[in-house]
Enzyme design. Structure first.
Site, PDB file in Angstrom:
ATOM      1  N   ASP A 100       1.624  -4.101   3.839  1.00 17.04           N
ATOM      2  CA  ASP A 100       0.372  -3.381   3.541  1.00 17.04           C
ATOM      3  C   ASP A 100       0.426  -1.930   4.058  1.00 17.04           C
ATOM      4  OD1 ASP A 100      -2.109  -3.143   2.378  1.00 17.04           O
ATOM      5  OD2 ASP A 100      -3.184  -4.391   3.807  1.00 17.04           O
ATOM      6  N   HIS A 147       3.614  -5.269  -1.630  1.00 19.36           N
ATOM      7  CA  HIS A 147       2.295  -4.728  -1.277  1.00 19.36           C
ATOM      8  C   HIS A 147       2.462  -3.756  -0.116  1.00 19.36           C
ATOM      9  CE1 HIS A 147      -2.258  -5.693  -0.519  1.00 19.36           C
ATOM     10  NE2 HIS A 147      -1.954  -4.462  -0.134  1.00 19.36           N
ATOM     11  N   HIS A 201       1.244   0.362   0.844  1.00 18.90           N
ATOM     12  CA  HIS A 201       0.625   1.658   0.519  1.00 18.90           C
ATOM     13  C   HIS A 201       1.486   2.714   1.193  1.00 18.90           C
ATOM     14  CE1 HIS A 201      -3.120  -0.361  -0.808  1.00 18.90           C
ATOM     15  NE2 HIS A 201      -2.745  -1.264   0.085  1.00 18.90           N
ATOM     16  N   GLU A 206      -9.797  -9.986  -0.193  1.00 20.59           N
ATOM     17  CA  GLU A 206      -9.363  -9.612   1.160  1.00 20.59           C
ATOM     18  C   GLU A 206     -10.591  -9.750   2.070  1.00 20.59           C
ATOM     19  OE1 GLU A 206      -8.322  -5.462   1.625  1.00 20.59           O
ATOM     20  OE2 GLU A 206      -7.236  -5.806   3.519  1.00 20.59           O
TER      21      GLU A 206
HETATM   22  N1  ADE Z   1      -5.749   0.792   1.257  1.00 19.58           N
HETATM   23  C1  ADE Z   1      -4.749   0.730   2.137  1.00 19.58           C
HETATM   24  N2  ADE Z   1      -4.701  -0.485   2.691  1.00 19.58           N
HETATM   25  C2  ADE Z   1      -5.692  -1.222   2.138  1.00 19.58           C
HETATM   26  C3  ADE Z   1      -6.142  -2.556   2.282  1.00 19.58           C
HETATM   27  N3  ADE Z   1      -5.587  -3.421   3.135  1.00 19.58           N
HETATM   28  N4  ADE Z   1      -7.197  -2.949   1.559  1.00 19.58           N
HETATM   29  C4  ADE Z   1      -7.800  -2.103   0.721  1.00 19.58           C
HETATM   30  N5  ADE Z   1      -7.411  -0.849   0.549  1.00 19.58           N
HETATM   31  C5  ADE Z   1      -6.357  -0.406   1.247  1.00 19.58           C
HETATM   32 ZN    ZN Z   2      -3.378  -3.173   0.485  1.00 17.78          ZN
END
Ligand code: ADE
Ligand code: ZN
Length: 339
Positions: free
Chosen positions: A279, A18, A20, A201
């Site tokens: 993340d 996970h 981005h 989340e």
């Molecule tokens: N985009 C980047 N990080 C994110 C996250 N933690 N939750 C939702 N969208 C995201």
């Molecule tokens: Zn994320």
């Protein structure tokens, strides 16, 4: 002599599931790329940027995250961004990584989809050939945008089917339930993509049910709030569903107010399959090893428990069964010689 928990984590072979790629954009590189593209940023220094990284919820973060990626323009920018991430986690013994990118964060500013994906893909290929890492690319849809925009993005992605293994769903969760993208996911599944989605989340357990029942996901991103629903926990355990948990992200975005209260240990005790991930490491205080270490210290995790979590990271990855077994064997050997 027994190695410390920190040393144990540093040497532990692990997978990141996970991440981005836009969230790995360090301010130093942001300034460099802004300068060469003659783009303005509203901050005067790296320190000023870092001072702005104080968030009280997901949306607070997303506003600055989308702003940060605005300087990315050329294929080389996307290569440099991805290569910077790869170089960093390679040194942390991340031997496999499954990274997400947000095409709409670029195409909506007029950057061609091909520019974005070709730069990222070239760096991932280099990670394989030069460093021996394995990689997977996940194309994520921005859930605050509409279904039509997601379908358009899926169409772009289909032209690069060989580079993309899975699709995902991210951005502002509250008010944008998985059901909004049921038809997009159905089409993506028919095209053979693996399916992941952020749910639980900030959003309620109901959103996780939707991700399971309407989107038919193969893996759940975050999933923290599943613990509010016993039936859901039982279902996720029965499915052996991977949960890509992100402890430092949860702390920075106030999903938890103290890492000592992080649900990761409870998830393990309930038979769920949580992995540890970063993340958006440039925004949340560190890559994989920082996440492992902060969580181990807060929850008093043993080396054996950390090895179990690292094994889950491979088990719930999109690697082949053979590759999963090989990597899990590496962890068994590592634990046997380093406990
Ligand atoms: N985009 C980047 N990080 C994110 C996250 N933690 N939750 C939702 N969208 C995201
Ligand atoms: Zn994320």
């Amino acid at each position: 002599m027994a190695v410390s928990i920190k040393e144990f984590i540093e040497g532990l072979p692990k997978a990141e599931l996970h991440l981005h790629i836009e969230g790995s954009f360090e301010p130093e590189l942001m300034f460099e790329i802004a300068q060469r593209n003659k783009k303005e940023i509203r901050f005067n220094s790296v320190e000023e940027v870092k001072e702005a990284y104080n968030f009280s919820n997901l949306q607070d973060f997303l506003d600055i995250y989308y702003e940060g990626m605005n300087v990315l323009t050329t294929e080389q920018d996307y290569y440099d961004l991805t290569w910077a991430y790869i170089s960093k986690v390679y040194l942390e013994n991340v031997i496999h990584t499954e990274i997400m990118f947000d095409p709409q964060g670029h195409t909506d500013r007029g950057i061609p989809f091909d520019t974005v994906i070709n730069g990222i893909d070239r760096a991932l290929k280099d990670a394989q050939t030069k460093l021996g890492m394995t990689t997977v690319l996940i194309m994520s849809f921005l859930r605050h945008l509409d279904e039509e925009s997601a379908f358009k993005t899926l169409e772009d992605g289909l032209k690069h089917r060989d580079k993309i293994m899975a699709i995902g769903l991210d951005s502002s969760e509250l008010g944008n339930p998985p059901s909004k993208f049921e038809r997009v996911y159905k089409t993506a599944k028919e095209a053979g993509f693996k399916l992941v989605a952020h749910a639980g989340e900030e959003g309620p357990a109901e959103y996780v049910w939707e991700a399971l029942n309407l989107l038919d996901i193969d893996r759940l991103d975050h999933g923290n709030r599943c613990l509010e629903d016993e039936k859901l926990v039982a279902e996720l355990a029965k499915l052996k569903m991977g949960l890509t948990v992100c402890p430092l992200s949860n702390l920075k975005l106030c999903v938890v107010d103290d890492l000592k209260k992080h649900p990761l240990r409870t998830m393990l005790e309930k038979g769920l399959k949580p992995s540890i991930n970063s993340d958006d490491p440039a925004y949340f205080g560190g890559h994989m090893n920082n996440n492992y270490l902060a969580t181990a210290e807060a929850l008093d995790l043993t080396k054996k428990e950390l090895a179990t979590i690292a094994k889950i990271s491979f088990e719930t990855s999109f690697l082949s069964d053979f590759q999963k077994e090989e990597n899990i064997k590496l962890i068994d050997d590592y634990l046997a010689t380093n406990s």
